[in-house]
Scaffold this active site. Structure first.
Site, short mmCIF file in Angstrom:
data_model
loop_
_atom_site.label_atom_id
_atom_site.label_comp_id
_atom_site.label_asym_id
_atom_site.label_seq_id
_atom_site.Cartn_x
_atom_site.Cartn_y
_atom_site.Cartn_z
N ALA A 13 -0.68 6.76 -2.49
CA ALA A 13 -1.75 7.71 -2.77
C ALA A 13 -1.23 9.10 -3.09
O ALA A 13 -1.94 9.89 -3.73
CB ALA A 13 -2.70 7.78 -1.58
N SER A 15 2.37 9.64 -4.06
CA SER A 15 3.53 9.61 -4.96
C SER A 15 3.80 8.20 -5.44
O SER A 15 3.30 7.22 -4.87
CB SER A 15 4.79 10.16 -4.25
N GLY A 83 -4.81 -0.60 -1.96
CA GLY A 83 -5.85 -1.60 -2.20
C GLY A 83 -7.18 -1.01 -2.61
O GLY A 83 -7.32 0.20 -2.82
N HIS A 236 -0.51 -5.67 -3.00
CA HIS A 236 -0.96 -4.68 -2.03
C HIS A 236 0.26 -4.15 -1.30
O HIS A 236 1.06 -4.94 -0.77
CB HIS A 236 -1.95 -5.29 -1.04
N ASP A 237 0.45 -2.85 -1.27
CA ASP A 237 1.69 -2.29 -0.75
C ASP A 237 1.96 -2.70 0.70
O ASP A 237 3.11 -2.91 1.09
CB ASP A 237 1.74 -0.76 -0.90
N THR A 238 0.90 -2.85 1.49
CA THR A 238 1.13 -3.28 2.87
C THR A 238 1.59 -4.73 2.92
O THR A 238 2.44 -5.09 3.76
CB THR A 238 -0.15 -3.12 3.71
N ASN A 296 -6.78 -1.02 10.27
CA ASN A 296 -6.43 0.21 9.55
C ASN A 296 -6.53 1.42 10.47
O ASN A 296 -7.48 1.54 11.25
CB ASN A 296 -7.38 0.43 8.36
N GLN A 304 -0.49 15.09 5.92
CA GLN A 304 -0.27 15.50 4.53
C GLN A 304 -1.24 16.59 4.12
O GLN A 304 -0.86 17.58 3.48
CB GLN A 304 -0.39 14.28 3.61
#
Length: 490
Positions: A13, A15, A83, A236-238, A296, A304
């Site tokens: 989200a 980079s 996602g 999905h990155d996870t 989650n 951030q």
């Protein structure tokens, strides 16, 4: 000896990066090198918080060309992203409408209406997916209600990594692990749920059959005319990060730490009982037919935003300052919807503390300490819920991803959870992406084989729980004392 060169495009989200992997099958040596890194952020357009997918695509192409210039031959490419978000296409393959972000407010109130009209239990029985206000199910309903003029133009809806693969190859694909994040995949059939799509107000023809990771879906042609296979990885990155988590036994839990924190365990069967629903547990798809049973947690998104608002450029220095402050003086619930995308994260955290009768953090260091303590306490709470769900405690927690570099938070997590923590690898989602490609190339046997490779080759650091730490004492007091957290934090 076989040398393989694979390229992972890993988008988050905040980079994105393009990384080149070199795998030597003779030595089982795996080396990663970053070729291109670029920023990603929300863009306000026509009143919506959107992603600039044209810029992202351009940066990806720059990185892929660098990879082709770097290596004589590229064997494969894979893309993973976050996602739930999607892009709409017309019959000609042109984009329809805006690529709206899950952090946009258009879904406000939609999830509650879905539960009222369809029944919370009925939705969960169909999907086994946790209720989050920005799930694709609610995004599509918001689209149908707020922009009905777009519906007739749409032929396909592609999730973000599938859209970027389409832009590279011209081929349509709907990858399974990411598709499960939508709350639109039927947990019993593995197909799109027609009842939920009908409630969302969109036709089933927008979505093709979900495909499992591990196959070539098309080819990208570099500037010199070379054709490179594009592999459908766990997009999905996870899901990719979990593939690279060096889990050595069934009693290990994992925490993918980044903008989001996702804590869970791996299972061959889903957990979709009334107990799981009460805890809002999700059963997302994993590689090779496994499930990611998880929850989650808002994660380092809070930090951030605070560092940006407070103009903090020295993050290690901020962490060191926060470490010197007393523990648990300020505690919030990081998963409160108020922290999804507030106008000011700093103000929102201060307001939450003020409303609960706690001291109010003022400095950047106090805000950071509040975030770290609150995350560690929530990690401990979620780990306990997951252990109760499976009926057995965990003996170790593996923290992977960029957040695993925060040694202070790792130690807080070990202390709060009361079990050993192993941190690393940092580049978990990229490594899992590469792992899927190597499996597709028949260089790695399966996920377990790849995890053995990761455990033997990637740096990891151990953190042992300290029962005498401030946060450990706070957890013990909170667990055995009927007082409210508000009173304990005063």
């Amino acid at each position: 000896m076989t040398l393989r060169h694979s390229v992972a495009v890993d988008l988050g989200a905040s980079s994105g990066r393009v990384m080149l992997a070199r795998y030597d099958s003779a030595t089982r040596g795996l080396q990663l090198r970053e070729l291109h890194r670029f920023a990603n952020s929300l863009k306000l357009l026509e009143g919506f918080a959107t992603w600039d997918v044209d810029v992202l695509e351009g940066e990806i192409r720059i990185g892929l060309q660098k990879a082709c210039d770097e290596a004589n031959a590229i064997d494969s490419i894979g893309i993973d992203t976050w996602g739930v978000d999607f892009v709409l296409l017309d019959k000609a393959g042109n984009r329809v409408g805006l690529p709206v972000s899950y952090r946009d407010s258009r879904t406000e109130g939609v999830m509650l209406r879905a539960c009222a009209e369809l029944g919370r239990e009925a939705i969960y029985r169909r999907t086994g997916i946790q209720f989050l206000p920005f799930n694709t199910l609610y995004q599509l309903r918001a689209l149908a209600e707020q922009q009905p003029e777009l519906l007739a133009q749409v032929e396909h809806a592609l999730l973000m990594p599938d859209y970027l693969c389409y832009r590279l190859t011209g081929e349509l694909n709907w990858e399974y692990t990411n598709a499960t994040t939508t709350q639109l995949i039927n947990i019993h059939t593995g197909a799109w749920d027609e009842t939920l799509l009908a409630w969302a107000g969109v036709p089933t023809r927008w979505f093709g059959a979900p495909t499992r990771p591990g196959k070539v879906i098309g080819h990208w042609v570099c500037r010199e005319g070379r054709s490179v296979p594009v592999v459908c990885v766990a997009t999905h990155d996870t899901a990719s990060a979990v593939i690279a988590a060096p889990l050595q036994d069934s009693d290990a839990a994992w925490l993918s730490s980044g903008t989001w924190s996702l804590m869970g365990f791996e299972s061959n069967t889903p957990y979709a009982s009334e107990q799981a629903l009460a805890a809002n547990i999700t059963n997302e798809g994993g590689a090779q037919g496994r499930y990611r049973v998880l929850k989650n947690i808002m994660g380092l998104w809070l930090l951030q935003r605070v560092t940006k608002e407070q103009n903090v450029s020295d993050l290690p220095g901020l962490i060191q300052q926060a470490q010197q402050l007393p523990a648990c003086r300020f505690v919030i619930n990081p998963n409160d919807d108020r922290f999804i995308n507030p106008q000011s994260m700093s103000d929102e955290i201060q307001a939450a503390c003020r409303e609960s009768g706690q001291p109010v953090p003022q400095s950047a260091a106090e805000l950071a300490r509040c975030i770290f303590d609150s995350l560690a306490l929530l990690y401990a709470q979620v780990l306990q819920v997951l252990a109760q769900l499976r009926g057995k405690p965990f003996t170790r927690l593996h923290i992977v991803g960029g957040g695993s570099q925060n040694r202070f938070l790792n130690q807080l997590c070990a202390d709060a959870c009361g079990i050993p923590v192993t941190a690393g690898p940092v580049e978990a989602s990229t490594l899992g992406n590469i792992g899927c490609q190597l499996m597709a190339l028949d260089e790695i046997a399966d996920v377990d084989d790849f995890r053995r490779l990761i455990a033997a080759s990637q740096p990891q650091e151990a953190f042992l729980p300290r029962t005498d730490s401030e946060i450990a004492r706070f957890v013990a007091q909170f667990q055995h004392n009927p007082k409210t957290r508000k009173e304990l934090c005063a």
